[in-house]
Design a protein around this motif. Structure first.
Motif, PDB file in Angstrom:
ATOM      1  N   SER A   4       2.415   1.937  -3.486  1.00  0.00           N
ATOM      2  CA  SER A   4       1.468   2.134  -4.581  1.00  0.00           C
ATOM      3  C   SER A   4       1.769   3.436  -5.324  1.00  0.00           C
ATOM      4  N   ARG A  63      -3.569   0.633  -6.982  1.00  0.00           N
ATOM      5  CA  ARG A  63      -4.767   0.215  -6.254  1.00  0.00           C
ATOM      6  C   ARG A  63      -5.938   0.248  -7.224  1.00  0.00           C
ATOM      7  N   THR A  81       0.832  -1.195   0.000  1.00  0.00           N
ATOM      8  CA  THR A  81       0.000   0.000   0.000  1.00  0.00           C
ATOM      9  C   THR A  81       0.873   1.254   0.000  1.00  0.00           C
TER      10      THR A  81
END
Length: 71
Positions: A25, A61, A22
């Motif tokens: 990203s 994402r 995350t």
């Protein structure tokens, strides 16, 4: 007891990889399927284009929320 440590280690490992991916990203791929002509994809970049051009691959994402409303 070993099984408990194994399960705990797996959970910590999965959480660490999720947080790492995350953070790494490069943006969001937004897929809007509210249009009757078909789904549209939008690329929302979170870093500069020059930074992305230097990478051999990018991590995105995926956002499946429909933003267009039809009457």
């Amino acid at each position: 007891m070993e099984l408990l440590f194994f399960i705990l280690g797996m959970a910590v490992g999965v959480a660490a990889i999720y947080i790492w991916l995350t953070a790494k990203s490069d943006g969001t791929l937004r897929i809007d399927s509210s249009d009757p002509d078909g789904p549209y994809m939008f690329l929302e970049v979170g870093r500069s284009i020059e930074d992305i051009r230097k990478k051999p691959f990018v991590i995105l994402r995926v956002n499946l929320k429909s933003y267009l409303t039809r009457k």
